[in-house]
Design an enzyme around this catalytic site. Sequence first.
Site, short mmCIF file in Angstrom:
data_model
loop_
_atom_site.label_atom_id
_atom_site.label_comp_id
_atom_site.label_asym_id
_atom_site.label_seq_id
_atom_site.Cartn_x
_atom_site.Cartn_y
_atom_site.Cartn_z
CG HIS A 173 44.11 21.78 55.99
ND1 HIS A 173 43.08 21.77 55.09
CD2 HIS A 173 44.84 20.67 55.77
CE1 HIS A 173 43.18 20.69 54.33
NE2 HIS A 173 44.23 20.01 54.72
NE ARG A 229 36.75 19.23 44.86
CZ ARG A 229 36.71 18.26 43.94
NH1 ARG A 229 36.13 18.47 42.78
NH2 ARG A 229 37.25 17.09 44.18
NE ARG A 230 41.61 20.75 48.40
CZ ARG A 230 40.56 19.97 48.14
NH1 ARG A 230 40.69 18.89 47.41
NH2 ARG A 230 39.36 20.26 48.59
CE LYS A 255 36.42 25.02 58.66
NZ LYS A 255 37.12 26.31 58.73
N GLY A 256 33.43 21.12 53.57
CA GLY A 256 32.73 21.02 52.27
C GLY A 256 33.44 21.85 51.23
CB ALA A 257 35.63 20.89 48.65
CG ASP A 277 36.37 11.18 48.98
OD1 ASP A 277 36.73 11.03 50.16
OD2 ASP A 277 37.17 11.18 48.01
CG MET A 278 29.06 14.46 50.83
SD MET A 278 27.90 13.15 50.30
CE MET A 278 27.47 12.41 51.86
NE ARG A 325 37.82 12.02 55.01
CZ ARG A 325 37.92 11.57 53.75
NH1 ARG A 325 37.25 12.14 52.77
NH2 ARG A 325 38.70 10.55 53.48
P1 FDA Z 1 39.30 26.55 55.82
O1 FDA Z 1 39.02 26.42 54.36
O2 FDA Z 1 38.43 27.43 56.64
O3 FDA Z 1 40.79 26.98 56.00
C1 FDA Z 1 41.35 27.22 57.27
C2 FDA Z 1 42.85 27.40 57.11
O4 FDA Z 1 43.42 26.17 56.66
C3 FDA Z 1 43.27 28.42 56.06
O5 FDA Z 1 43.31 29.69 56.57
C4 FDA Z 1 44.65 27.90 55.67
O6 FDA Z 1 45.58 28.25 56.64
C5 FDA Z 1 44.46 26.42 55.72
N1 FDA Z 1 44.08 25.85 54.42
C6 FDA Z 1 42.86 25.38 54.06
N2 FDA Z 1 42.87 24.90 52.80
C7 FDA Z 1 44.11 25.09 52.35
C8 FDA Z 1 44.76 24.82 51.13
N3 FDA Z 1 44.12 24.26 50.09
N4 FDA Z 1 46.07 25.16 51.02
C9 FDA Z 1 46.74 25.72 52.05
N5 FDA Z 1 46.19 26.01 53.23
C10 FDA Z 1 44.90 25.71 53.39
N6 FDA Z 1 35.41 18.09 50.98
C11 FDA Z 1 34.27 17.56 50.48
O7 FDA Z 1 33.39 18.30 50.06
N7 FDA Z 1 34.12 16.20 50.43
C12 FDA Z 1 35.05 15.34 50.91
O8 FDA Z 1 34.85 14.12 50.85
C13 FDA Z 1 36.25 15.89 51.45
N8 FDA Z 1 37.24 15.10 51.94
C14 FDA Z 1 38.30 15.66 52.61
C15 FDA Z 1 39.25 14.85 53.23
C16 FDA Z 1 40.26 15.43 53.99
C17 FDA Z 1 41.24 14.53 54.67
C18 FDA Z 1 40.35 16.85 54.12
C19 FDA Z 1 41.40 17.48 54.96
C20 FDA Z 1 39.44 17.64 53.46
C21 FDA Z 1 38.42 17.08 52.69
N9 FDA Z 1 37.51 17.88 52.01
C22 FDA Z 1 36.39 17.30 51.47
C23 FDA Z 1 37.80 19.32 51.81
C24 FDA Z 1 37.16 20.17 52.88
O9 FDA Z 1 35.76 20.16 52.75
C25 FDA Z 1 37.63 21.64 52.80
O10 FDA Z 1 37.30 22.14 51.54
C26 FDA Z 1 39.11 21.82 53.04
O11 FDA Z 1 39.61 20.95 54.01
C27 FDA Z 1 39.39 23.25 53.51
O12 FDA Z 1 38.73 23.50 54.70
P2 FDA Z 1 39.48 23.65 56.13
O13 FDA Z 1 38.69 22.87 57.13
O14 FDA Z 1 40.87 23.21 56.00
O15 FDA Z 1 39.30 25.14 56.57
#
Ligand code: FDA
Length: 311
Positions: free
Chosen positions: A225, A286-287, A185-187, A130-131, A182
């Site tokens: 997502h 973070r979620r 976007k980044g959390a 994971d990053m 993988r």
């Molecule tokens: P964005 O945040 O723009 O959301 C787009 C849409 O998706 C929202 O409008 C909503 O509909 C839906 N959505 C998004 N998040 C939601 C939530 N929590 N609950 C409900 N709906 C939601 N980050 C990181 O920094 N290091 C890592 O190693 C990882 N690893 C990782 C693995 C996997 C399998 C996933 C899916 C994600 C990660 N992430 C991560 C997290 C990632 O960086 C990011 O923060 C989240 O996926 C949210 O970004 P989205 O691409 O979903 O789009």
Amino acid sequence: MLRKTLLYLSGQPRVFRFVRNNGLAKGFASRFVAGETVSAIVPAVRALNERGITVSLDLLGESVHTAAEARAGADEYVALLDRIAAERLDANVSLKLTAMGLDVDESLCLENMHRILTKAKEYGSFVRLDMESSDYTDRTLDLFEEQLHPAYPANVGIVLQSMLRRTQDDVARANRLQARVRICKGAYREPESVAFPDKADVDGSYVRAMQTLMSEGNYPGIATHDPKMIDEAKRFAAAENIATDRYEFQMLYGVRRDLQEQLVQEGYRLRVYVPFGTQWYPYLMRRLAERPANLWFITGSVLKEMTSRRR
Ligand code: FDA
């Protein structure tokens, strides 16, 4: 403002100690965290596998501060790989290098990773690094490129984050190695000096990275997502004749289950990231920060469950 506050609270251990003992908070967490022990999550993994969804298991835990904690974390991952094989689950694992001792001593972290990757190789399994926040990007990528990927090219991969300004260069580096990436976007909360402050730029960077990985990379994981990113991946794959077995979509446990179902129905590959363990608090925060509406959504469903149990 709420997002920033939630991200700030995600790093506060005192708040975690308080919520860990709070039933309502545990109810919150169960939406996104499959359980606190391996035994508790096996049924959830099996249920996903039965629906045609593969899994990546993440034993929750962030930076550890002693060698003993780091070794214990690595022991748990070795045992987890044994358990996945014994239960015949269609699952690999994801981990954070800081949980393996990166902040304690790099050679200790490396020693732990060799132990885990030797086991993964024995089973033909896969370990995703994971990053974490941008403080760790260079160290993670250096360790990966110089030590881990050369020794276990088929068993280890990385994560790149489109919010970081550097990411297109990192994608090109990874593709040169044919390393598995993988893309997400980044959390983490990042300064503007290293990350795009505007969502439109993060999304634009995501699409560019995703397209390069799909056309030149090695079985990328498209982790999002966001329906716009998913539609763009489908459109690009169709236009470029990229078969569905050359990449996979990835989503988080409990998030957009409707979209998960839809992708599987349409014949796309999907892996769900299933976090578990006692250290669920920073992950949960973070979620919630990603989508503060979840606060109200989860509060509503937890309260509904509580009142129906009382009836
Ligand atoms: P964005 O945040 O723009 O959301 C787009 C849409 O998706 C929202 O409008 C909503 O509909 C839906 N959505 C998004 N998040 C939601 C939530 N929590 N609950 C409900 N709906 C939601 N980050 C990181 O920094 N290091 C890592 O190693 C990882 N690893 C990782 C693995 C996997 C399998 C996933 C899916 C994600 C990660 N992430 C991560 C997290 C990632 O960086 C990011 O923060 C989240 O996926 C949210 O970004 P989205 O691409 O979903 O789009």
